[in-house]
Design an enzyme around this catalytic site. Structure first.
Site, PDB file in Angstrom:
ATOM      1  N   CYS A   2       3.737  10.725  10.670  1.00  0.00           N
ATOM      2  CA  CYS A   2       3.904  11.899  11.524  1.00  0.00           C
ATOM      3  C   CYS A   2       4.384  13.066  10.660  1.00  0.00           C
ATOM      4  CB  CYS A   2       4.931  11.622  12.601  1.00  0.00           C
ATOM      5  SG  CYS A   2       4.564  10.164  13.575  1.00  0.00           S
ATOM      6  N   ARG A  27      -1.554  13.877   6.058  1.00  0.00           N
ATOM      7  CA  ARG A  27      -0.716  12.683   6.164  1.00  0.00           C
ATOM      8  C   ARG A  27      -1.216  11.732   7.247  1.00  0.00           C
ATOM      9  NH1 ARG A  27       4.478  12.217   4.719  1.00  0.00           N
ATOM     10  NH2 ARG A  27       4.665  13.154   2.694  1.00  0.00           N
ATOM     11  N   TRP A  75       1.318  10.087  14.596  1.00  0.00           N
ATOM     12  CA  TRP A  75       0.548   8.892  14.237  1.00  0.00           C
ATOM     13  C   TRP A  75       1.145   7.779  15.082  1.00  0.00           C
ATOM     14  CZ3 TRP A  75       1.187   4.044  11.853  1.00  0.00           C
ATOM     15  CH2 TRP A  75       0.026   3.475  11.308  1.00  0.00           C
ATOM     16  N   ASN A 101       9.981  11.889  13.671  1.00  0.00           N
ATOM     17  CA  ASN A 101       9.270  10.944  12.801  1.00  0.00           C
ATOM     18  C   ASN A 101      10.153   9.715  12.679  1.00  0.00           C
ATOM     19  OD1 ASN A 101       7.478  12.986  12.358  1.00  0.00           O
ATOM     20  ND2 ASN A 101       8.018  13.292  10.191  1.00  0.00           N
ATOM     21  N   GLY A 102       9.560   8.527  12.699  1.00  0.00           N
ATOM     22  CA  GLY A 102      10.350   7.306  12.554  1.00  0.00           C
ATOM     23  C   GLY A 102      10.287   6.476  13.817  1.00  0.00           C
ATOM     24  N   GLU A 486      -8.906  -2.606  -6.146  1.00  0.00           N
ATOM     25  CA  GLU A 486      -8.733  -1.181  -5.876  1.00  0.00           C
ATOM     26  C   GLU A 486     -10.077  -0.531  -5.536  1.00  0.00           C
ATOM     27  OE1 GLU A 486      -6.475   0.622  -5.078  1.00  0.00           O
ATOM     28  OE2 GLU A 486      -6.999   2.671  -5.564  1.00  0.00           O
ATOM     29  N   LYS A 490     -10.742   1.380  -1.995  1.00  0.00           N
ATOM     30  CA  LYS A 490     -11.170   2.790  -1.928  1.00  0.00           C
ATOM     31  C   LYS A 490     -12.404   2.917  -1.046  1.00  0.00           C
ATOM     32  CE  LYS A 490      -8.428   4.606  -2.946  1.00  0.00           C
ATOM     33  NZ  LYS A 490      -7.179   4.147  -3.423  1.00  0.00           N
ATOM     34  N   GLU A 493     -11.569   2.297   2.792  1.00  0.00           N
ATOM     35  CA  GLU A 493     -10.693   3.191   3.549  1.00  0.00           C
ATOM     36  C   GLU A 493     -11.295   4.558   3.842  1.00  0.00           C
ATOM     37  OE1 GLU A 493      -6.954   4.034   1.671  1.00  0.00           O
ATOM     38  OE2 GLU A 493      -7.856   4.106  -0.300  1.00  0.00           O
ATOM     39  N   HIS A 509     -16.159 -20.114  -5.289  1.00  0.00           N
ATOM     40  CA  HIS A 509     -15.370 -21.051  -4.492  1.00  0.00           C
ATOM     41  C   HIS A 509     -15.490 -20.746  -3.006  1.00  0.00           C
ATOM     42  CE1 HIS A 509     -13.635 -22.876  -8.064  1.00  0.00           C
ATOM     43  NE2 HIS A 509     -13.586 -21.645  -8.563  1.00  0.00           N
ATOM     44  N   LYS A 608      -1.001   9.070   5.206  1.00  0.00           N
ATOM     45  CA  LYS A 608      -0.730   9.166   3.778  1.00  0.00           C
ATOM     46  C   LYS A 608       0.498   8.364   3.391  1.00  0.00           C
ATOM     47  CE  LYS A 608      -1.089  10.534  -0.459  1.00  0.00           C
ATOM     48  NZ  LYS A 608      -1.966   9.647  -1.237  1.00  0.00           N
TER      49      LYS A 608
HETATM   50  C1  F6R Z   1      -4.680   3.702  -0.481  1.00  0.00           C
HETATM   51  C2  F6R Z   1      -3.323   4.169  -0.311  1.00  0.00           C
HETATM   52  C3  F6R Z   1      -2.312   3.222   0.218  1.00  0.00           C
HETATM   53  C4  F6R Z   1      -0.972   3.429  -0.508  1.00  0.00           C
HETATM   54  C5  F6R Z   1       0.114   2.554   0.135  1.00  0.00           C
HETATM   55  C6  F6R Z   1       1.434   2.685  -0.582  1.00  0.00           C
HETATM   56  O1  F6R Z   1      -5.489   4.684  -1.026  1.00  0.00           O
HETATM   57  O2  F6R Z   1      -3.022   5.306  -0.555  1.00  0.00           O
HETATM   58  O3  F6R Z   1      -2.743   1.905   0.121  1.00  0.00           O
HETATM   59  O4  F6R Z   1      -1.123   3.102  -1.848  1.00  0.00           O
HETATM   60  O5  F6R Z   1       0.281   2.919   1.478  1.00  0.00           O
HETATM   61  O6  F6R Z   1       1.851   4.010  -0.598  1.00  0.00           O
HETATM   62  P1  F6R Z   1       2.954   4.535  -1.606  1.00  0.00           P
HETATM   63  O7  F6R Z   1       2.362   4.496  -2.970  1.00  0.00           O
HETATM   64  O8  F6R Z   1       3.288   5.921  -1.156  1.00  0.00           O
HETATM   65  O9  F6R Z   1       4.112   3.582  -1.470  1.00  0.00           O
END
Ligand code: F6R
Length: 613
Positions: A2, A27, A75, A101-102, A486, A490, A493, A509, A608
């Site tokens: 949020c 975010r 969010w 937020n929270g 990774e 990517k 998402e 396997h 984010k």
């Molecule tokens: C994927 C992504 C998330 C963050 C994860 C941890 O592209 O951005 O998987 O890596 O939510 O976030 P941080 O690094 O802020 O702890």
């Protein structure tokens, strides 16, 4: 997750608030709302979806002109995505509006108490409970003004919060508070901008202070007063925001993700600056100096993180074991926290996080510290919650990451973990020469990434060829097994294509059953110890009709015989190769999302920074 923006001052605030909200859009959110005090009353507008929808709503009901206001992007956690559940939430007596937020953990008990007192709730949110509670306690006749009511309410609350509160009976007052969720107060001339993220403040003032946990700030155009929730006065430290406006603007790129992929050479140069003395074979990490002895004696490292940061942590695990000879493991912070982990003496826990606010990672850090571990942080956001709770750490210095899909923070995290590995390795078993050679290679890395970025057009073409395919595999071994994970993350998402990442050997396997004619399988097949084994795995996929896209080392012509498409990266020692090999995968994911018509910077369902467990 949020986002909060609030203003008190002398100017009509709607435009400033809405611009701030747009800066927080990255975010992640599902609805937005605004409340402004004007003409003696509280005025609220909300809309589901984009901030632009809220702008349209304001346009249709008549724009607000008041000079005290707050707004929010939500969010959803408690209650579905509806206008009623969107913030701000209001009380039923005093014209009080709250954005939050929270999570208020004891909201159910508070709600029962308030219902017994006759309050009727409209939404399913925990935040409405907070608005009602503040309203219930507000009693100017008894000397309980808005500030005192907020303090009293927060004394009853358990959970995490950053809040902003206004009340129509105190039209020039804004009250904000924080526990566990970031909040900044920007200080201007007779005006104050409060936000959960510096990006919404920096256009107005560079002077700001962070609100500390359990602190409440009462703000009017004339000034502010900070105290604890028990009303003990506190003096905050006003600092210069380090963020530059151009760092949070697109600057000619179509999306922040694209900008940040292309920023990686510059970001890594910043990350390395002043930290490597190649001639002396010395890694200089000021943040670790006070703990150098403990690090030399470390018997184990545990790296905790989530998502992309976990993939970086997994590469850190390989680096630390291989080069510094420290038994290491990377773990989902969320799993570590709840599985009663054993922390032996001389264990170092490393929290890896771009935002420094990820609730799972913060909780894991607390658990490890309580059990006696030395806590290190590998964090991007300076002064974030995790960075404040670690014993020592190394910042990424890659600049703000706005794109929801993490890219430059990933390479920055791996780069910092490499530096920490060398810092420890040189004090343990690593020779001068090996350390100097690796540092010289690190020094050349940004330029090598530039070369990979030059093949962007080709990467787009290859992606286009497979864009209709709904299932992809990403396979790698050793250091590049996490790179494969990774690459798959990517792609899923932002393009919503189903992708699986796994160790190339694991495929036979079970997952090999998935391979059908024409299914794309991306192999990280650069030169390294397991190159021949990767070639065998490629053949296994080919034999079943899969189409292979290989990320290979420049000069490897042989691989063309086995792969339909080859994306070349410059030669580099294997331990450093994930930082190069990931770049084509980032670009593939970016192009796939654009080709499929998705908004790369606003992927569905994602936020984010994930500040709830
Ligand atoms: C994927 C992504 C998330 C963050 C994860 C941890 O592209 O951005 O998987 O890596 O939510 O976030 P941080 O690094 O802020 O702890």
């Amino acid at each position: 997750m949020c986002g909060i923006v609030a203003y008190v001052g002398l100017k009509p605030c709607q435009t400033l608030l809405m611009e701030g909200l747009k800066r927080l859009e990255y975010r992640g959110y599902d609805s937005a709302g605004i409340a402004v005090i004007q003409d003696g009353g509280l005025h609220v507008a909300k809309a589901v979806g984009r901030v632009a929808n809220l702008e349209d709503r304001l346009e249709s009901i008549g724009n607000f002109h008041g000079t005290t206001g707050l707004c929010h992007t939500r969010w959803a956690t408690h209650g579905g995505v509806t206008e009623i559940n969107a913030h701000p939430h209001t009380d039923d007596k005093n014209g009080i509006a709250v954005v939050h937020n929270g999570i208020i953990e004891n909201y159910a008990a508070l709600k029962t108490y308030l219902e017994e007192k006759g309050h009727v709730f409209k939404s399913q949110t925990d935040t409405e409970v907070l608005a009602m509670l503040i309203g219930e306690l507000y009693s100017p006749a008894e000397g309980i003004d808005l500030e005192a009511a907020v303090q009293a309410a927060l004394r009853e609350v358990t959970g995490a919060y950053a809040i902003a509160v206004i009340c129509e009976k105190e039209p020039d007052t804004l009250v904000v508070a924080r526990k566990g969720s970031p909040l900044l107060v920007g200080v201007g001339n007779n005006e104050f901008v409060v936000a959960s993220d510096a990006s919404a403040i920096v256009a107005h003032t560079a002077q700001a202070f962070k609100v500390d946990d359990y602190n409440v700030v009462k703000i009017t155009p004339k000034g502010f007063r900070t105290s604890t929730i028990n009303n003990v006065p506190v003096t905050p430290k006003i600092e210069q925001l380090e963020l530059e406006l151009q760092e949070i603007e697109l600057g000619g790129y179509a999306h922040f993700m694209q900008k940040e992929i292309f920023e990686q050479p510059k970001a890594l140069r910043n990350c390395f600056r002043g930290r490597m003395d190649v001639r002396e074979s010395k890694v200089v990490l000021g943040g670790l100096n006070d703990h150098a002895k403990e690090l030399t004696k470390a018997r184990r490292t545990v790296l905790v993180a989530q998502g992309t940061a976990l993939h970086a942590a997994m590469i850190g695990e390989y680096l630390l074991e291989d080069l510094a000879k420290v038994p290491s493991r990377a773990e989902y912070a969320s799993e570590f926290r709840y599985r009663n982990p054993i922390i032996e003496e001389n264990t170092v826990v490393v929290a890896v996080s771009q935002s420094g606010e990820t609730a799972d990672t913060l909780a894991a850090l607390h658990e490890a510290k309580d059990r006696g571990a030395l806590a290190l942080g590998v964090i991007n956001v300076v002064g974030s919650s995790i960075s404040r709770e670690t014993d020592a750490g190394v910042y990424l210095r890659v600049g703000p990451e706005i794109g929801v899909a993490s890219t430059k923070a990933f390479t920055g995290q791996v780069a910092v973990l490499t530096l920490i590995t060398l810092f420890m390795a040189r004090r343990r078993f690593m020779s001068n020469e090996q350390c100097s050679d690796l540092m010289a290679e690190l020094d050349r890395l940004p330029e090598k990434i530039e070369r990979v970025l030059e093949s962007d057009a080709k990467i787009r073409k290859v992606t286009e060829r497979y864009i209709g395919k709904e299932n992809w595999l990403f396979l790698g071994r050793g250091y590049n097994y996490p790179t494969a994970l990774e690459g798959a993350l990517k792609l899923k998402e932002i393009s919503y294509i189903h992708a699986e990442g796994m160790p190339a050997a694991e495929m036979k396997h079970g997952p090999i059953a998935l391979i059908t004619d024409g299914m794309p399988a991306v192999f990280i097949a650069n030169k390294g110890k397991q190159y021949d084994k990767v070639m065998s795995n490629i053949q296994e996929v080919r034999a079943r009709g899969g189409h292979v896209i290989a990320v290979a080392t420049e000069g490897d012509n042989e691989i063309r015989k086995y792969a339909e498409d080859v994306l070349y990266i410059p030669d580099i020692p294997e331990p450093l190769s994930p930082m190069l090999a990931v770049v084509p995968l980032q670009l593939m994911a970016y192009h796939a999302a654009v080709l499929r018509g998705h908004d790369v910077d606003k992927p569905r369902n994602l936020a984010k920074s994930v500040t709830v467990e």
